[in-house]
Design a protein around this motif. Sequence first.
Motif, PDB file in Angstrom:
ATOM      1  N   PHE A 162       0.842  -1.197   0.000  1.00 32.54           N
ATOM      2  CA  PHE A 162       0.000   0.000   0.000  1.00 32.54           C
ATOM      3  C   PHE A 162       0.878   1.249   0.000  1.00 32.54           C
ATOM      4  O   PHE A 162       0.651   2.182  -0.772  1.00 32.54           O
ATOM      5  CB  PHE A 162      -0.919  -0.007   1.221  1.00 32.54           C
ATOM      6  N   GLY A 163       1.874   1.265   0.876  1.00 35.87           N
ATOM      7  CA  GLY A 163       2.782   2.410   0.940  1.00 35.87           C
ATOM      8  C   GLY A 163       3.549   2.611  -0.346  1.00 35.87           C
ATOM      9  O   GLY A 163       3.699   3.740  -0.828  1.00 35.87           O
ATOM     10  N   TYR A 164       4.039   1.523  -0.927  1.00 34.67           N
ATOM     11  CA  TYR A 164       4.780   1.631  -2.189  1.00 34.67           C
ATOM     12  C   TYR A 164       3.889   2.178  -3.294  1.00 34.67           C
ATOM     13  O   TYR A 164       4.297   3.056  -4.061  1.00 34.67           O
ATOM     14  CB  TYR A 164       5.356   0.269  -2.593  1.00 34.67           C
ATOM     15  N   ALA A 165       2.669   1.652  -3.356  1.00 40.68           N
ATOM     16  CA  ALA A 165       1.751   2.081  -4.415  1.00 40.68           C
ATOM     17  C   ALA A 165       1.394   3.556  -4.292  1.00 40.68           C
ATOM     18  O   ALA A 165       1.304   4.265  -5.304  1.00 40.68           O
ATOM     19  CB  ALA A 165       0.482   1.236  -4.387  1.00 40.68           C
ATOM     20  N   GLY A 211       0.204   4.852  -8.856  1.00 42.37           N
ATOM     21  CA  GLY A 211      -0.659   5.138  -7.717  1.00 42.37           C
ATOM     22  C   GLY A 211      -1.419   3.900  -7.274  1.00 42.37           C
ATOM     23  O   GLY A 211      -1.141   2.787  -7.703  1.00 42.37           O
ATOM     24  N   MET A 212      -2.397   4.101  -6.421  1.00 42.26           N
ATOM     25  CA  MET A 212      -3.183   2.978  -5.891  1.00 42.26           C
ATOM     26  C   MET A 212      -4.253   2.608  -6.910  1.00 42.26           C
ATOM     27  O   MET A 212      -5.419   2.934  -6.756  1.00 42.26           O
ATOM     28  CB  MET A 212      -3.786   3.365  -4.539  1.00 42.26           C
ATOM     29  N   ASN A 213      -3.841   1.895  -7.951  1.00 43.26           N
ATOM     30  CA  ASN A 213      -4.782   1.487  -9.000  1.00 43.26           C
ATOM     31  C   ASN A 213      -5.407   0.135  -8.667  1.00 43.26           C
ATOM     32  O   ASN A 213      -5.189  -0.409  -7.579  1.00 43.26           O
ATOM     33  CB  ASN A 213      -4.089   1.467 -10.362  1.00 43.26           C
ATOM     34  N   GLU A 214      -6.160  -0.414  -9.600  1.00 44.58           N
ATOM     35  CA  GLU A 214      -6.862  -1.677  -9.367  1.00 44.58           C
ATOM     36  C   GLU A 214      -5.899  -2.829  -9.081  1.00 44.58           C
ATOM     37  O   GLU A 214      -6.168  -3.678  -8.241  1.00 44.58           O
ATOM     38  CB  GLU A 214      -7.749  -2.028 -10.566  1.00 44.58           C
ATOM     39  N   SER A 215      -4.792  -2.856  -9.785  1.00 49.03           N
ATOM     40  CA  SER A 215      -3.823  -3.947  -9.621  1.00 49.03           C
ATOM     41  C   SER A 215      -3.191  -3.931  -8.230  1.00 49.03           C
ATOM     42  O   SER A 215      -3.102  -4.969  -7.561  1.00 49.03           O
ATOM     43  CB  SER A 215      -2.742  -3.835 -10.701  1.00 49.03           C
ATOM     44  N   TRP A 216      -2.743  -2.746  -7.794  1.00 53.95           N
ATOM     45  CA  TRP A 216      -2.149  -2.636  -6.461  1.00 53.95           C
ATOM     46  C   TRP A 216      -3.184  -2.948  -5.385  1.00 53.95           C
ATOM     47  O   TRP A 216      -2.885  -3.626  -4.403  1.00 53.95           O
ATOM     48  CB  TRP A 216      -1.578  -1.238  -6.232  1.00 53.95           C
TER      49      TRP A 216
END
Length: 128
Positions: free
Chosen positions: A81-84, A91-96
Motif C-alpha cells: 500500500f505504501g509503495y503504491a 498510484g493505488m490502481n486496481e492492480s495494487w
Amino acid sequence: MNLEKVVFGFFVVLAATLNFGFFIGDIDDPALHNPYELFAAVVVNLIATVLKFGDRTQIGAVHLATSLVADLQLIAAAIFFGYATLVSTAGMNESWTASVVSLSGGALLANIVSVVLLVVETVSFHRG
C-alpha cells in the motif's frame, strides 16, 4: 473471570474484525479499502501476537503461528500500500489494490483460524 483471558480474547477477535473490515468490498476498488483500517489491523495483530508469547501449550504454539502468518501478510500488505501510494507512478490502481486486499485476505484466514482455536479452547476447557 480471568482478566488476562478476556484481554487475550478481545485482541484476537478485534484483530479478526479489523482485518475483515479492511478486506470486505470489491477487490480492485481502492475507495472501499481504508488505509487507516489496514494500519489498525496491523497494530492490533502485532499486539495479539505479543499476547500469545509465553503460552507453552501446543494450542498456544498454533495460536502464535497463526498470528505470525497474519502479521507477515498484513505487514506485506501495508508495504505494498505504501509503495503504491508513495513510490509507484501508477498510484493505488486496481492492480495494487487487488494485491493489498489479497494479502489481507490471507491474514484474515489466519485470524479466523485463531478465533476458531480460541473458541475450541474455551469450549473444551474443564474446570478442575
